[in-house]
Design a protein around this motif. Structure first.
Motif, PDB file in Angstrom:
ATOM      1  N   VAL A  67      25.430  -1.205   9.985  1.00  0.00           N
ATOM      2  CA  VAL A  67      25.282  -0.687  10.449  1.00  0.00           C
ATOM      3  C   VAL A  67      26.474   0.533  11.382  1.00  0.00           C
ATOM      4  N   LEU A  68      26.319   1.501  10.953  1.00  0.00           N
ATOM      5  CA  LEU A  68      27.235   2.062  12.081  1.00  0.00           C
ATOM      6  C   LEU A  68      26.458   2.971  13.005  1.00  0.00           C
ATOM      7  N   SER A  69      27.013   2.477  14.029  1.00  0.00           N
ATOM      8  CA  SER A  69      26.394   3.280  15.220  1.00  0.00           C
ATOM      9  C   SER A  69      26.921   4.007  16.238  1.00  0.00           C
ATOM     10  N   ASP A  70      26.437   5.332  15.608  1.00  0.00           N
ATOM     11  CA  ASP A  70      27.342   6.195  16.576  1.00  0.00           C
ATOM     12  C   ASP A  70      27.218   6.728  17.993  1.00  0.00           C
ATOM     13  N   GLU A  71      28.117   6.142  18.572  1.00  0.00           N
ATOM     14  CA  GLU A  71      27.642   6.140  20.912  1.00  0.00           C
ATOM     15  C   GLU A  71      28.740   7.361  21.098  1.00  0.00           C
ATOM     16  N   ILE A  72      28.873   8.709  20.282  1.00  0.00           N
ATOM     17  CA  ILE A  72      29.996   9.093  20.989  1.00  0.00           C
ATOM     18  C   ILE A  72      29.531   9.942  22.138  1.00  0.00           C
ATOM     19  N   TYR A  73      27.824   9.864  22.520  1.00  0.00           N
ATOM     20  CA  TYR A  73      27.128  10.597  23.628  1.00  0.00           C
ATOM     21  C   TYR A  73      26.542   9.301  24.174  1.00  0.00           C
ATOM     22  N   ALA A  74      27.082   8.097  24.368  1.00  0.00           N
ATOM     23  CA  ALA A  74      26.543   6.913  25.283  1.00  0.00           C
ATOM     24  C   ALA A  74      26.941   7.381  26.433  1.00  0.00           C
ATOM     25  N   GLU A  75      27.547   7.868  27.693  1.00  0.00           N
ATOM     26  CA  GLU A  75      27.657   8.002  28.373  1.00  0.00           C
ATOM     27  C   GLU A  75      26.431   9.008  29.237  1.00  0.00           C
ATOM     28  N   LEU A  76      25.964  10.141  28.058  1.00  0.00           N
ATOM     29  CA  LEU A  76      25.546  11.442  28.318  1.00  0.00           C
ATOM     30  C   LEU A  76      23.236  10.264  28.291  1.00  0.00           C
ATOM     31  N   THR A  77      23.146   9.235  29.006  1.00  0.00           N
ATOM     32  CA  THR A  77      22.037   9.247  28.979  1.00  0.00           C
ATOM     33  C   THR A  77      21.244   9.550  30.236  1.00  0.00           C
ATOM     34  N   TYR A  78      19.940   9.937  30.126  1.00  0.00           N
ATOM     35  CA  TYR A  78      19.540  10.380  31.220  1.00  0.00           C
ATOM     36  C   TYR A  78      18.903   9.843  31.412  1.00  0.00           C
ATOM     37  N   GLY A  79      18.336   9.487  32.688  1.00  0.00           N
ATOM     38  CA  GLY A  79      16.646   8.445  33.223  1.00  0.00           C
ATOM     39  C   GLY A  79      17.300   7.524  33.676  1.00  0.00           C
TER      40      GLY A  79
END
Length: 411
Positions: free
Chosen positions: A201-213
């Motif tokens: 799995v290539l897990s692209d988590e470049i927006y990990a800090e931009l998760t809402y809720g």
């Protein structure tokens, strides 16, 4: 005269240019355009980060770093991943620093994919995955996701696309362009499928800090049995507003990272040293800064989603990144026609959904990483365009569908 067509590699000449870049070449020629297209934070890099970069230059720290990156930076990245996402990696053997997240993606795909290998790419998604697979000689197998599922990958969709040739799954969440996320329960279902296979799995988590809720981002590498088969890609561009610093990283099992590093040594040598010194400060000292920026994005997100739905462009509530992905089928236009006419008539630039894969047709990507004043004016112009289009369809006797089943909001 040289016959370049006979000399250039066919797998390169046959690649289509980025759909985003093609459209914005057009937009750049129009004066007075309000752009909602570029995925680049409007914030400046926090001063404390910039100051560290400046100090490194003043001290003459301008030499090459180790190929894998400054050890101090890798150690701070390891601490950050543990602190923020409960991921454990050894900084010496299981992390390397790249020139942006894009280079890490390239190194990962090229380290695994051989001619004929199939790579599952969840779509709609970032435009670079498929071309990189193609350049590596692999076969791209898109997995279309659906608006009614909030563009999440389901276990059933994954199973239906796996064959004996499947080598890798590209899992891009939080997602560009849809804003969709995979919560822990969704990742557990995906992991149950993958544990039965030999798929990486290539897990692209470049927006990990931009998760809402209420729920923070969860990496699939944290799910039981997935750490050893996952390469996590992340970076500094989005969360820290450091796009121009060009710095990312990969974290994964040592046997994988060592091969990615080998490619990195020959292709790049090392990431920019000044950027690395600045990034040490970012991951060590700037948790509060990224949370403040994320809260501002959240305010903009709520405004844009509400505005789009009020004007009749059905848009599910994105839970990550800084994009909305409204359905525009009610206008009777395809994605490219919608964007071209909106640009021509109202001077607002958004991105056609089909730039992110065929499953993006009927949608457009709207970025809200702009000031609220910028967004207010853009929403007013888009609303005028939609109203004028509705009147035009009415006058032409075209049935106006307020919504389409594939665009329906999930209750």
């Amino acid at each position: 005269m040289m016959d370049y067509n006979s000399l250039l590699a066919k797998k390169i000449t046959e690649l289509k240019p980025s759909g985003i870049r093609r459209f914005f070449d057009i937009a750049n020629e129009v004066e007075g355009v309000i752009s909602l297209g570029v995925g680049e934070p409007d914030f400046k890099t926090p001063w404390v980060i910039r100051r560290e970069g400046i100090r490194s230059l003043e001290k003459g720290k301008t030499w090459y770093s180790a190929n894998a990156g400054l050890m101090e930076l890798r150690s701070e990245i390891a601490s950050y991943l543990k602190r923020r996402f409960n991921l454990s990696y050894h900084p010496k053997e299981e992390i390397f620093v790249s020139v942006g997240g894009s280079e890490a993606i390239d190194m990962c795909i090229r380290s695994f994919v051989e001619p004929g290998d199939e790579v599952l790419v969840v779509e709609p998604s970032f435009v670079a995955y498929a071309p990189i697979v193609t350049m590596a000689g692999g076969v791209v197998v898109p997995i279309p996701t659906k608006a009614e599922n909030h563009f999440r990958l389901t276990a059933q969709e994954l199973r239906e696309h796996i064959t004996e040739k499947t080598k890798m799954l590209v899992l891009p969440f939080p997602n560009n362009p849809t804003g969709g996320v995979m919560r822990r329960e969704h990742l557990e279902e995906i992991a149950e499928v993958l544990r039965e296979t030999n798929i990486i799995v290539l897990s692209d988590e470049i927006y990990a800090e931009l998760t809402y809720g209420r729920e923070r981002h969860v990496s699939i590498a944290e799910i039981d049995g997935m750490w050893e088969r996952t390469v996590v890609i992340n970076g500094f561009s989005k969360a820290y507003a450091m796009t121009g610093w060009r710095l990312g990283y990969a974290a994964g099992p040592a046997p994988i990272i060592s091969q990615m590093l080998k490619l990195h040594q020959y292709a790049i040598m090392c990431a920019p040293t000044t950027s690395q010194y600045a990034a040490i400060c970012a991951v060590r000292d700037c948790d509060q800064a990224i949370e403040e920026m994320a809260e501002e994005y959240n305010t903009r997100r709520r405004f844009v989603v509400d505005s789009l739905n009020k004007m009749g462009l059905t848009c599910f509530n994105p839970e990550g990144a800084f994009y909305c992905f409204p359905c525009i089928r009610s206008t009777g236009l395809d994605s490219e026609s919608f964007c071209e006419q909106l640009l021509k008539e109202q001077k607002v630039a958004v991105v056609p959904g089909n730039a992110f894969g065929e499953s993006g047709e009927g949608f457009v990507r709207v970025s809200y990483c702009y000031s609220i004043d910028h967004l207010v004016e853009a929403m007013n112009r888009i609303s005028q365009f939609v109203q004028q289009r509705a009147e035009q369809m009415k006058n032409e006797g075209v049935a106006h569908e307020a919504s389409d089943r594939t665009c329906a909001r999930k209750a």
